[in-house]
Design a protein around this motif. Structure first.
Motif, PDB file in Angstrom:
ATOM      1  N   LEU A   1      22.546  39.994  28.555  1.00  0.00           N
ATOM      2  CA  LEU A   1      21.644  39.242  27.684  1.00  0.00           C
ATOM      3  C   LEU A   1      21.070  38.024  28.388  1.00  0.00           C
ATOM      4  O   LEU A   1      19.911  37.659  28.161  1.00  0.00           O
ATOM      5  N   GLU A   2      21.847  37.409  29.263  1.00  0.00           N
ATOM      6  CA  GLU A   2      21.317  36.298  30.055  1.00  0.00           C
ATOM      7  C   GLU A   2      20.204  36.777  30.967  1.00  0.00           C
ATOM      8  O   GLU A   2      19.166  36.119  31.105  1.00  0.00           O
ATOM      9  N   GLU A   3      20.399  37.934  31.584  1.00  0.00           N
ATOM     10  CA  GLU A   3      19.365  38.507  32.452  1.00  0.00           C
ATOM     11  C   GLU A   3      18.099  38.817  31.652  1.00  0.00           C
ATOM     12  O   GLU A   3      16.986  38.541  32.102  1.00  0.00           O
ATOM     13  N   ALA A   4      18.268  39.366  30.461  1.00  0.00           N
ATOM     14  CA  ALA A   4      17.116  39.665  29.604  1.00  0.00           C
ATOM     15  C   ALA A   4      16.384  38.382  29.225  1.00  0.00           C
ATOM     16  O   ALA A   4      15.145  38.334  29.253  1.00  0.00           O
ATOM     17  N   ALA A   5      17.136  37.335  28.879  1.00  0.00           N
ATOM     18  CA  ALA A   5      16.524  36.064  28.503  1.00  0.00           C
ATOM     19  C   ALA A   5      15.780  35.434  29.681  1.00  0.00           C
ATOM     20  O   ALA A   5      14.695  34.873  29.503  1.00  0.00           O
ATOM     21  N   GLU A   6      16.335  35.544  30.872  1.00  0.00           N
ATOM     22  CA  GLU A   6      15.654  35.009  32.059  1.00  0.00           C
ATOM     23  C   GLU A   6      14.359  35.768  32.329  1.00  0.00           C
ATOM     24  O   GLU A   6      13.347  35.172  32.699  1.00  0.00           O
ATOM     25  N   ARG A   7      14.390  37.059  32.137  1.00  0.00           N
ATOM     26  CA  ARG A   7      13.226  37.894  32.445  1.00  0.00           C
ATOM     27  C   ARG A   7      12.133  37.820  31.378  1.00  0.00           C
ATOM     28  O   ARG A   7      10.953  37.776  31.695  1.00  0.00           O
ATOM     29  N   PHE A   8      12.537  37.805  30.091  1.00  0.00           N
ATOM     30  CA  PHE A   8      11.570  37.915  29.002  1.00  0.00           C
ATOM     31  C   PHE A   8      11.525  36.710  28.075  1.00  0.00           C
ATOM     32  O   PHE A   8      10.718  36.682  27.149  1.00  0.00           O
TER      33      PHE A   8
END
Length: 94
Positions: free
Chosen positions: A66-73
């Motif tokens: 979820l952190e990766e998703a938040a960083e990306r989007f």
């Protein structure tokens, strides 16, 4: 929106909705399947520990997805959505 998939599917068959949503994210936004699943469960309001239980992964792993998703989007990608916003083909910039 995909009528035969959306509607009440997120409520009636959340696992099936998550699979469709994760697949759409993979095809349209090049999101890895595991991260797409985490995003979809999160959109339904599940916590990291709830998503971990559903997917058989650790809460720390889900938190990383979820952190990766938040960083990306942006942060919205990892947040629960109101039922009126749940859609298989919802983009993060809408």
């Amino acid at each position: 929106m995909i009528p035969e998939v959306d509607g009440g599917l997120w409520r009636d068959q959340p696992g099936r909705w998550v699979r469709y949503r994760a697949n759409w994210l993979r095809r349209r936004l090049d999101v890895p399947e595991k991260i797409g699943e985490a995003i979809a469960w999160s959109e339904l309001g599940y916590s990291c520990s709830g998503i971990a239980e559903k997917t058989g992964r650790s809460p720390a792993t889900i938190d990383g997805y979820l952190e990766e998703a938040a960083e990306r989007f942006g942060a919205e990608a990892a947040l629960a959505q109101p039922s009126s916003q749940l859609s298989i083909d919802r983009r993060f910039d809408e």
